[in-house]
Design a protein around this motif. Structure first.
Motif, mmCIF file in Angstrom:
data_model
loop_
_atom_site.group_PDB
_atom_site.id
_atom_site.type_symbol
_atom_site.label_atom_id
_atom_site.label_comp_id
_atom_site.label_asym_id
_atom_site.label_seq_id
_atom_site.Cartn_x
_atom_site.Cartn_y
_atom_site.Cartn_z
ATOM 1 N N ARG A 64 91.475 12.823 69.530
ATOM 2 C CA ARG A 64 91.903 11.686 68.713
ATOM 3 C C ARG A 64 91.045 10.451 68.990
ATOM 4 N NH1 ARG A 64 95.367 7.337 68.083
ATOM 5 N NH2 ARG A 64 96.564 7.368 66.111
ATOM 6 N N ALA A 65 90.823 10.159 70.271
ATOM 7 C CA ALA A 65 90.005 9.001 70.629
ATOM 8 C C ALA A 65 88.562 9.181 70.177
ATOM 9 C CB ALA A 65 90.050 8.770 72.146
ATOM 10 N N GLN A 66 88.036 10.403 70.269
ATOM 11 C CA GLN A 66 86.669 10.665 69.832
ATOM 12 C C GLN A 66 86.527 10.452 68.328
ATOM 13 O OE1 GLN A 66 86.280 14.624 71.375
ATOM 14 N NE2 GLN A 66 85.540 13.943 73.384
ATOM 15 N N ILE A 67 87.547 10.867 67.577
ATOM 16 C CA ILE A 67 87.520 10.649 66.129
ATOM 17 C C ILE A 67 87.581 9.159 65.818
ATOM 18 C CG2 ILE A 67 88.810 10.998 63.984
ATOM 19 C CD1 ILE A 67 89.634 13.743 65.088
ATOM 20 N N LEU A 68 88.435 8.419 66.517
ATOM 21 C CA LEU A 68 88.514 6.973 66.312
ATOM 22 C C LEU A 68 87.173 6.300 66.610
ATOM 23 C CD1 LEU A 68 92.016 6.155 67.834
ATOM 24 C CD2 LEU A 68 91.333 5.742 65.464
ATOM 25 N N ASP A 69 86.532 6.685 67.709
ATOM 26 C CA ASP A 69 85.237 6.101 68.062
ATOM 27 C C ASP A 69 84.192 6.402 66.990
ATOM 28 O OD1 ASP A 69 86.264 5.100 70.430
ATOM 29 O OD2 ASP A 69 85.503 6.747 71.669
ATOM 30 N N ALA A 70 84.157 7.658 66.550
ATOM 31 C CA ALA A 70 83.178 8.049 65.531
ATOM 32 C C ALA A 70 83.439 7.328 64.216
ATOM 33 C CB ALA A 70 83.222 9.562 65.325
ATOM 34 N N ALA A 71 84.702 7.254 63.831
ATOM 35 C CA ALA A 71 85.049 6.602 62.567
ATOM 36 C C ALA A 71 84.737 5.114 62.624
ATOM 37 C CB ALA A 71 86.521 6.831 62.251
ATOM 38 N N GLU A 72 85.026 4.469 63.748
ATOM 39 C CA GLU A 72 84.727 3.040 63.872
ATOM 40 C C GLU A 72 83.246 2.784 63.682
ATOM 41 O OE1 GLU A 72 84.806 -0.409 67.320
ATOM 42 O OE2 GLU A 72 86.416 1.081 67.304
ATOM 43 N N HIS A 73 82.426 3.603 64.318
ATOM 44 C CA HIS A 73 80.972 3.448 64.201
ATOM 45 C C HIS A 73 80.523 3.654 62.756
ATOM 46 C CE1 HIS A 73 76.718 3.814 65.471
ATOM 47 N NE2 HIS A 73 76.655 4.672 64.479
ATOM 48 N N LEU A 74 80.984 4.720 62.116
ATOM 49 C CA LEU A 74 80.506 5.058 60.779
ATOM 50 C C LEU A 74 81.068 4.134 59.707
ATOM 51 C CD1 LEU A 74 80.620 8.942 61.105
ATOM 52 C CD2 LEU A 74 78.578 7.500 60.981
ATOM 53 N N PHE A 75 82.347 3.773 59.816
ATOM 54 C CA PHE A 75 82.904 2.818 58.860
ATOM 55 C C PHE A 75 82.172 1.481 58.941
ATOM 56 C CE2 PHE A 75 87.273 5.065 58.991
ATOM 57 C CZ PHE A 75 86.975 5.794 57.848
ATOM 58 N N ALA A 76 81.860 1.050 60.172
ATOM 59 C CA ALA A 76 81.165 -0.216 60.351
ATOM 60 C C ALA A 76 79.750 -0.165 59.789
ATOM 61 C CB ALA A 76 81.131 -0.600 61.833
ATOM 62 N N GLU A 77 79.093 0.991 59.910
ATOM 63 C CA GLU A 77 77.713 1.118 59.458
ATOM 64 C C GLU A 77 77.601 1.375 57.957
ATOM 65 O OE1 GLU A 77 74.846 0.742 60.988
ATOM 66 O OE2 GLU A 77 75.719 0.251 62.931
ATOM 67 N N HIS A 78 78.511 2.182 57.416
ATOM 68 C CA HIS A 78 78.354 2.674 56.042
ATOM 69 C C HIS A 78 79.498 2.302 55.108
ATOM 70 C CE1 HIS A 78 74.999 4.950 57.631
ATOM 71 N NE2 HIS A 78 75.792 5.541 58.505
ATOM 72 N N GLY A 79 80.516 1.626 55.618
ATOM 73 C CA GLY A 79 81.656 1.303 54.782
ATOM 74 C C GLY A 79 82.596 2.486 54.616
ATOM 75 N N TYR A 80 83.742 2.206 53.988
ATOM 76 C CA TYR A 80 84.751 3.265 53.832
ATOM 77 C C TYR A 80 84.260 4.372 52.910
ATOM 78 C CZ TYR A 80 89.144 5.581 52.759
ATOM 79 O OH TYR A 80 90.123 6.534 52.594
ATOM 80 N N VAL A 102 90.945 15.482 61.434
ATOM 81 C CA VAL A 102 91.359 14.190 60.881
ATOM 82 C C VAL A 102 92.750 14.300 60.268
ATOM 83 C CG1 VAL A 102 90.914 12.498 59.052
ATOM 84 C CG2 VAL A 102 89.053 13.244 60.531
ATOM 85 N N GLY A 103 92.972 15.365 59.483
ATOM 86 C CA GLY A 103 94.294 15.571 58.899
ATOM 87 C C GLY A 103 95.356 15.790 59.959
ATOM 88 N N TYR A 104 95.020 16.523 60.999
ATOM 89 C CA TYR A 104 95.993 16.829 62.050
ATOM 90 C C TYR A 104 96.405 15.572 62.807
ATOM 91 C CZ TYR A 104 97.948 18.714 66.363
ATOM 92 O OH TYR A 104 98.774 18.990 67.438
ATOM 93 N N HIS A 105 95.434 14.735 63.167
ATOM 94 C CA HIS A 105 95.714 13.575 64.013
ATOM 95 C C HIS A 105 96.115 12.334 63.225
ATOM 96 C CE1 HIS A 105 94.574 15.161 67.957
ATOM 97 N NE2 HIS A 105 93.610 15.823 67.350
ATOM 98 N N PHE A 106 95.644 12.227 61.970
ATOM 99 C CA PHE A 106 95.858 10.974 61.233
ATOM 100 C C PHE A 106 96.489 11.158 59.856
ATOM 101 C CE2 PHE A 106 92.349 10.381 64.184
ATOM 102 C CZ PHE A 106 92.766 9.260 64.869
ATOM 103 N N GLY A 107 96.392 12.329 59.305
ATOM 104 C CA GLY A 107 96.981 12.577 58.002
ATOM 105 C C GLY A 107 95.992 12.505 56.865
#
Length: 208
Positions: A7-23, A42-47
């Protein structure tokens, strides 16, 4: 099987990519590949991807919100009518404190700029009661300190605090253009910003 850190690894990856490339410019596949997780994680941990965006934004913004809330509580315990400069420091100071001149600060800065500017509704619809409450409490305090401002102009100026601070912090982490001086990263920049923002908030009303 997913590890406890997935879960934390997905959050870290998503933060980096959302910040770089947008939603919209970030796919779930890209997030899971960067996180080293399977596509279903992603579906399992966040929906959903939008709920992951909300989780990323809250993880970044909640410490800022908590510090803003504590700062306002301290001011109001001393006086019911803090000055504009005191309110600006309590409101904007945590933005500097939570966006230091390191890699973590760079990610936070980029993500806040994304939240402010991304055209995707999902990048802006994550806020909840805690964020709304702090924003409205500051709005009420600023309104008492600046009675001549219309509600619309006051909200515009408060948005400007976020924009100015996030862009300044973002530039700290970017490579300066040839011939340009690097932005100041330390306490001096914080003092300059608070002075500038206090003057901007205190400027005469411009009307509607």
């Amino acid at each position: 099987m997913a590890t406890p850190d997935t879960r934390a690894q997905i959050l870290d990856a998503a933060e980096h990519l959302f910040a770089e490339h947008g939603y919209r410019g970030t796919s779930v596949r890209a997030i899971t590949q960067r996180a080293g997780a399977n596509l279903a994680a992603v579906g399992y941990h966040f929906g959903s991807k939008s709920e992951l965006m909300a989780a990323v934004a809250r993880r970044v913004v909640e410490p800022i919100t908590a510090a803003q809330c504590a700062g306002l509580d301290t001011l109001l315990a001393r006086t019911p009518d803090p000055s504009v400069s005191e309110l600006v420091e309590a409101f904007a100071g945590p933005l500097f404190d939570e966006m230091p001149a390191d890699d973590g600060g760079a990610r936070t800065s980029r993500l806040i700029v994304t939240i402010l500017s991304d055209p995707a509704e999902e990048a802006r619809s994550w806020t909840g009661p805690a964020e709304d409450s702090v924003r409205e409490r500051y709005f009420a305090a600023f309104a008492r300190a600046l009675p001549g401002l219309s509600p619309e102009e006051l909200r515009f100026r408060m948005r400007g605090i976020f924009a100015v601070t996030a862009v300044d912090r973002l530039q700290v982490h970017q490579q300066p253009s040839p011939g340009c001086e690097s932005p100041v990263a330390g306490d001096a920049a914080r003092r300059w910003a608070l002075t500038f923002l206090t003057a901007a908030m205190s400027a005469p009303p411009n009307g509607t």
